[in-house]
Design a protein around this motif. Structure first.
Motif, short mmCIF file in Angstrom:
data_model
loop_
_atom_site.label_atom_id
_atom_site.label_comp_id
_atom_site.label_asym_id
_atom_site.label_seq_id
_atom_site.Cartn_x
_atom_site.Cartn_y
_atom_site.Cartn_z
N THR A 115 -36.10 -70.15 -42.69
CA THR A 115 -36.07 -70.23 -41.22
C THR A 115 -36.13 -71.67 -40.72
N ILE A 116 -36.03 -72.63 -41.63
CA ILE A 116 -36.17 -74.04 -41.27
C ILE A 116 -34.79 -74.70 -41.21
N ASN A 117 -34.52 -75.39 -40.13
CA ASN A 117 -33.25 -76.08 -39.99
C ASN A 117 -33.25 -77.35 -40.84
N ASP A 118 -32.39 -77.38 -41.84
CA ASP A 118 -32.26 -78.54 -42.71
C ASP A 118 -31.13 -79.42 -42.15
N PRO A 119 -31.44 -80.62 -41.68
CA PRO A 119 -30.40 -81.47 -41.08
C PRO A 119 -29.33 -81.91 -42.06
N LEU A 120 -29.60 -81.77 -43.36
CA LEU A 120 -28.63 -82.18 -44.37
C LEU A 120 -27.71 -81.04 -44.79
N LYS A 121 -27.92 -79.84 -44.23
CA LYS A 121 -27.10 -78.69 -44.58
C LYS A 121 -26.59 -78.01 -43.32
N TYR A 122 -25.50 -77.29 -43.49
CA TYR A 122 -24.94 -76.52 -42.37
C TYR A 122 -25.57 -75.13 -42.36
N ASP A 123 -26.92 -75.10 -42.34
CA ASP A 123 -27.61 -73.82 -42.39
C ASP A 123 -27.71 -73.15 -41.03
N GLU A 124 -27.26 -73.85 -39.98
CA GLU A 124 -27.26 -73.23 -38.65
C GLU A 124 -26.37 -72.00 -38.62
N GLU B 274 -28.98 -67.87 -36.94
CA GLU B 274 -28.24 -67.45 -35.75
C GLU B 274 -29.02 -66.45 -34.91
N MET B 275 -30.14 -65.96 -35.44
CA MET B 275 -30.97 -65.02 -34.70
C MET B 275 -31.91 -65.74 -33.73
N HIS B 276 -32.49 -64.95 -32.83
CA HIS B 276 -33.49 -65.50 -31.92
C HIS B 276 -34.66 -66.02 -32.75
N GLU B 277 -35.16 -67.18 -32.39
CA GLU B 277 -36.19 -67.84 -33.18
C GLU B 277 -37.42 -66.97 -33.39
N ALA B 278 -37.76 -66.15 -32.42
CA ALA B 278 -38.97 -65.31 -32.51
C ALA B 278 -38.86 -64.26 -33.61
N ASN B 279 -37.62 -63.92 -34.02
CA ASN B 279 -37.43 -62.86 -35.00
C ASN B 279 -37.24 -63.38 -36.43
N ARG B 280 -37.05 -64.68 -36.58
CA ARG B 280 -36.62 -65.21 -37.87
C ARG B 280 -37.63 -65.00 -38.99
N SER B 281 -38.89 -65.28 -38.74
CA SER B 281 -39.90 -65.17 -39.80
C SER B 281 -40.04 -63.74 -40.29
N GLU B 282 -40.05 -62.80 -39.35
CA GLU B 282 -40.18 -61.39 -39.73
C GLU B 282 -38.99 -60.95 -40.57
N VAL B 283 -37.80 -61.36 -40.16
CA VAL B 283 -36.59 -61.01 -40.91
C VAL B 283 -36.61 -61.64 -42.29
N TYR B 284 -37.01 -62.90 -42.36
CA TYR B 284 -37.03 -63.60 -43.65
C TYR B 284 -37.98 -62.90 -44.63
N LEU B 285 -39.16 -62.55 -44.18
CA LEU B 285 -40.12 -61.88 -45.06
C LEU B 285 -39.59 -60.53 -45.54
N ALA B 286 -38.92 -59.80 -44.64
CA ALA B 286 -38.34 -58.51 -45.03
C ALA B 286 -37.21 -58.70 -46.02
N LYS B 287 -36.40 -59.73 -45.81
CA LYS B 287 -35.29 -60.02 -46.72
C LYS B 287 -35.81 -60.35 -48.11
N VAL B 288 -36.81 -61.20 -48.21
CA VAL B 288 -37.40 -61.56 -49.51
C VAL B 288 -37.97 -60.32 -50.19
#
Length: 360
Positions: free
Chosen positions: A43-52, A58-72
């Motif tokens: 969920t961290i924007n890496d300025p050296l990568k096109y991870d945006e 691309e999701m709303h910032e409030a949802n990112r952590s929850e989604v990431y944990l579920a994905k893992v």
């Protein structure tokens, strides 16, 4: 000739029973697997990568952590299950693709579903334009890396002749239960622009793969080499058949040759690991060099291969029923897994010493 029956025990042994003599032999079994994890980004924007452009970013910032944990958590469940039905264990080694960085792998192997397996990680950052890499996970008690290296694939755009930055090929040499094997993890260039137009890029990837294999065989002609990955080509495409010269029949695999156990699964059984435009493709494959095919089991030999396509990994409804239940669709998280099924092979070896443990 006396007949043999083969059965797999949950003690992670194989028992061959000679019907006439009732002679029993015990065999160790290990799973070697590959899985495209479909955009395992943090969920961290890496300025050296096109991870945006990653689905999570691309999701709303409030949802990112929850989604990431579920994905893992979902990825960990699949890794834990591959091979478990037959071996009572997760893979001894598993190659993965579409991972953003080492930290997402650390989070994956530390998930409660995998923590007791004590997986180690081999990972190098690659120059891929999307910021995705390949990696190898290994159970430290079963596999000991002795050498690791990363090979850069240099390919160029047909029109502009500018370099196309893609994934490196990862080579890990190590000892599986004391036996030296070499594993190459791949994620070859996509079919963007069409299969025919993009074909030379995958042929170039196959040529690099062949050079790595040739270099290992120049040191040891009998080297046991496994090459695996999301190849973005089917087993009967030019990259596999002409560049790697992979064979679908064991008896046709000559000295220093390469065996592809997934070609018949694709051509004869119509199986696949990913779907596109109402058709199956079998892009995810594991290939082995000839020494794995010897008929004795004094050292690790190839036993069988498969596509891990359990019911929970498939779509249950709609147009894509039966296809892989992917994690992301239409800009949202589906609570699914990946748009690819994992693949695996079993390696077996006879246990001759009665005092040697057969447990992983």
């Amino acid at each position: 000739m006396k007949t043999l029956k083969l059965s797999i025990l949950f003690l992670l042994t194989l028992v061959f029973v000679n019907v006439n003599a009732q002679e029993k032999k015990k065999y160790k079994i290990h799973t070697v697997a590959f899985y495209n994890l479909e955009n395992l980004f943090d969920t961290i924007n890496d300025p050296l990568k096109y991870d945006e452009a990653s689905p999570i970013m691309e999701m709303h910032e409030a949802n990112r952590s929850e989604v990431y944990l579920a994905k893992v958590k979902n990825m960990a469940k699949v890794v834990a299950d591959i091979g478990k039905e037959d071996t009572n264990n997760s893979p001894a080694v598993i190659g993965v693709s579409e991972v953003e960085n080492r930290q997402v792998l650390v989070d994956l192997v530390n998930d409660p579903q995998l923590l007791d397996k004590d997986y180690g990680i081999v990972h190098f950052d690659s120059p891929d334009a999307r910021g995705i890499d390949v990696a190898l996970l290994y159970q430290k008690a079963l596999f000991k890396p002795t050498d690791t290296s990363s090979f850069e694939l240099k390919i160029y755009d047909d029109d502009t002749r500018e370099r196309v930055y893609t994934r490196d090929q990862l080579l890990v040499s190590g000892k599986l239960d004391g036996e030296l094997i070499h594993i190459i993890v791949n994620h070859w260039p996509s079919r963007r622009g069409g299969e025919a137009r993009s074909r030379p890029k995958r042929v170039a990837a196959a040529n690099l793969n062949k050079r790595i294999i040739d270099s290992l065989q120049s040191i040891d002609p009998y080297a046991k080499i496994i090459t695996m990955g999301d190849l973005n080509d089917n087993p009967n495409n030019a990259s596999l058949k002409e560049a790697l010269k992979a064979e679908s029949k064991k008896k046709k695999v000559g000295f220093k040759g390469i065996y592809n156990p997934f070609e018949d699964q694709f051509k004869k059984q119509g199986l696949g690991t990913t779907g596109y435009r109402d058709a199956w493709s079998l892009f995810d494959q594991i290939l082995l060099t000839q020494p794995f095919l010897e008929k004795d089991y004094e050292t690790f030999r190839y036993y069988k291969s498969g596509i891990f396509n359990k019911n929970y990994l498939t779509n249950k409804h709609g147009r894509y029923k039966g296809y892989p239940f992917r994690s992301f669709a239409d800009g949202s998280f589906t609570d699914g897994f990946s748009d690819h099924f994992p693949v695996y092979v079993y390696l077996v070896k006879e246990v001759k010493d009665e005092g040697e443990s057969t447990k992983n």
